[in-house]
Scaffold this motif. Sequence first.
Motif, mmCIF file in Angstrom:
data_model
loop_
_atom_site.group_PDB
_atom_site.id
_atom_site.type_symbol
_atom_site.label_atom_id
_atom_site.label_comp_id
_atom_site.label_asym_id
_atom_site.label_seq_id
_atom_site.Cartn_x
_atom_site.Cartn_y
_atom_site.Cartn_z
ATOM 1 N N GLY A 1 10.668 7.974 6.674
ATOM 2 C CA GLY A 1 11.898 8.739 6.518
ATOM 3 C C GLY A 1 12.552 9.167 7.819
ATOM 4 N N PRO A 2 13.462 10.131 7.737
ATOM 5 C CA PRO A 2 14.217 10.579 8.912
ATOM 6 C C PRO A 2 13.359 11.083 10.069
ATOM 7 C CG PRO A 2 15.284 11.331 6.908
ATOM 8 C CD PRO A 2 13.980 10.739 6.488
ATOM 9 N N LYS B 1 0.803 -1.220 0.000
ATOM 10 C CA LYS B 1 0.000 0.000 0.000
ATOM 11 C C LYS B 1 0.837 1.272 0.000
ATOM 12 C CE LYS B 1 -4.241 -1.756 2.119
ATOM 13 N NZ LYS B 1 -5.160 -1.660 3.281
ATOM 14 N N TYR B 2 2.143 1.156 0.165
ATOM 15 C CA TYR B 2 2.966 2.361 0.115
ATOM 16 C C TYR B 2 2.784 3.050 -1.231
ATOM 17 C CZ TYR B 2 5.609 1.630 4.444
ATOM 18 O OH TYR B 2 5.990 1.507 5.759
ATOM 19 N N LYS B 3 2.542 4.345 -1.178
ATOM 20 C CA LYS B 3 2.252 5.108 -2.391
ATOM 21 C C LYS B 3 3.515 5.479 -3.151
ATOM 22 C CE LYS B 3 -0.269 9.231 -3.938
ATOM 23 N NZ LYS B 3 -1.082 10.398 -3.507
ATOM 24 N N PHE B 4 4.620 5.681 -2.427
ATOM 25 C CA PHE B 4 5.849 6.160 -3.047
ATOM 26 C C PHE B 4 6.940 5.091 -2.952
ATOM 27 C CE2 PHE B 4 3.563 9.770 -1.194
ATOM 28 C CZ PHE B 4 3.346 10.537 -2.330
ATOM 29 N N PRO B 5 7.688 4.865 -4.023
ATOM 30 C CA PRO B 5 8.757 3.857 -3.990
ATOM 31 C C PRO B 5 9.794 4.105 -2.899
ATOM 32 C CG PRO B 5 8.292 4.509 -6.252
ATOM 33 C CD PRO B 5 7.507 5.437 -5.374
ATOM 34 N N ILE B 6 10.064 5.375 -2.596
ATOM 35 C CA ILE B 6 11.068 5.678 -1.579
ATOM 36 C C ILE B 6 10.642 5.153 -0.214
ATOM 37 C CG2 ILE B 6 10.085 7.947 -1.107
ATOM 38 C CD1 ILE B 6 13.810 6.930 -0.981
#
Length: 239
Positions: A111-112, A19-24
């Motif tokens: 992320g961070p 379900k993650y929208k962004f590859p990052i």
Amino acid sequence: MSREFIAKQYPWFLNTWDKYKFPIERADAIRYFALAHFGGIYIDLDDGCRRRLDPLLTVPAFVRSTSPSGVSNDIMGSVPGHPFFIKVLNNLKRYNRNWLVPYITIMFSTGPLFLSVILEQYNRYGVPDTGKVRVLLPADYKGNDDSFLKIAPGSSWHTDDAKFIKTLGRHIPLAVFTGFMITGLVFLMEWYLYKWCVRLNFSRMKEKVRGWFNKGRMGRPRKDSNLPAQRPLVKIEVV
């Protein structure tokens, strides 16, 4: 390969992974799973080593500090099964939220900023020496001959919204002034709208009161009477 690893070793996370929208976000998540599962050192492709990292292998886990605060996830190390990275894995599902702005969504979900929040929670009540996480300071990873690493400008995943936010960060006084101006204009518009609504409602109320007053002058029948309402007498002048 990453999805197969998640499906085999951590099937409870596969739905979130898909379900993650962004590859990052998947790129961030897989590094946490790899460190928690296998241990080792992770370094982004745009960073490099200036000298041997053997001294870092003497600590159970490490991350590096970043500016203006918090830690980054571009350089990390851990022994297998370190409690901090286990905590990171256990919180990925809970922090997977859509904040509408892509940059903020990524930073807070995997992320961070996400990593910084989890580290703050992890250290809140104290941890044993075997579970401590060393935070590398700038002198440890850049800026002098003894630094372990060479940090290159990254942000290859940044989109236009991230560039806009960073531009605001570089022009804070202008951004604050603009924000106050916009806020003032909004309040001014709301004030004029409020005054217009008050005037409109007052005019309508005045008309209603006038109508009630005129209607009352026509006369009303008594409650115990079946007679129709009396009409006012009309004066007729005879010429």
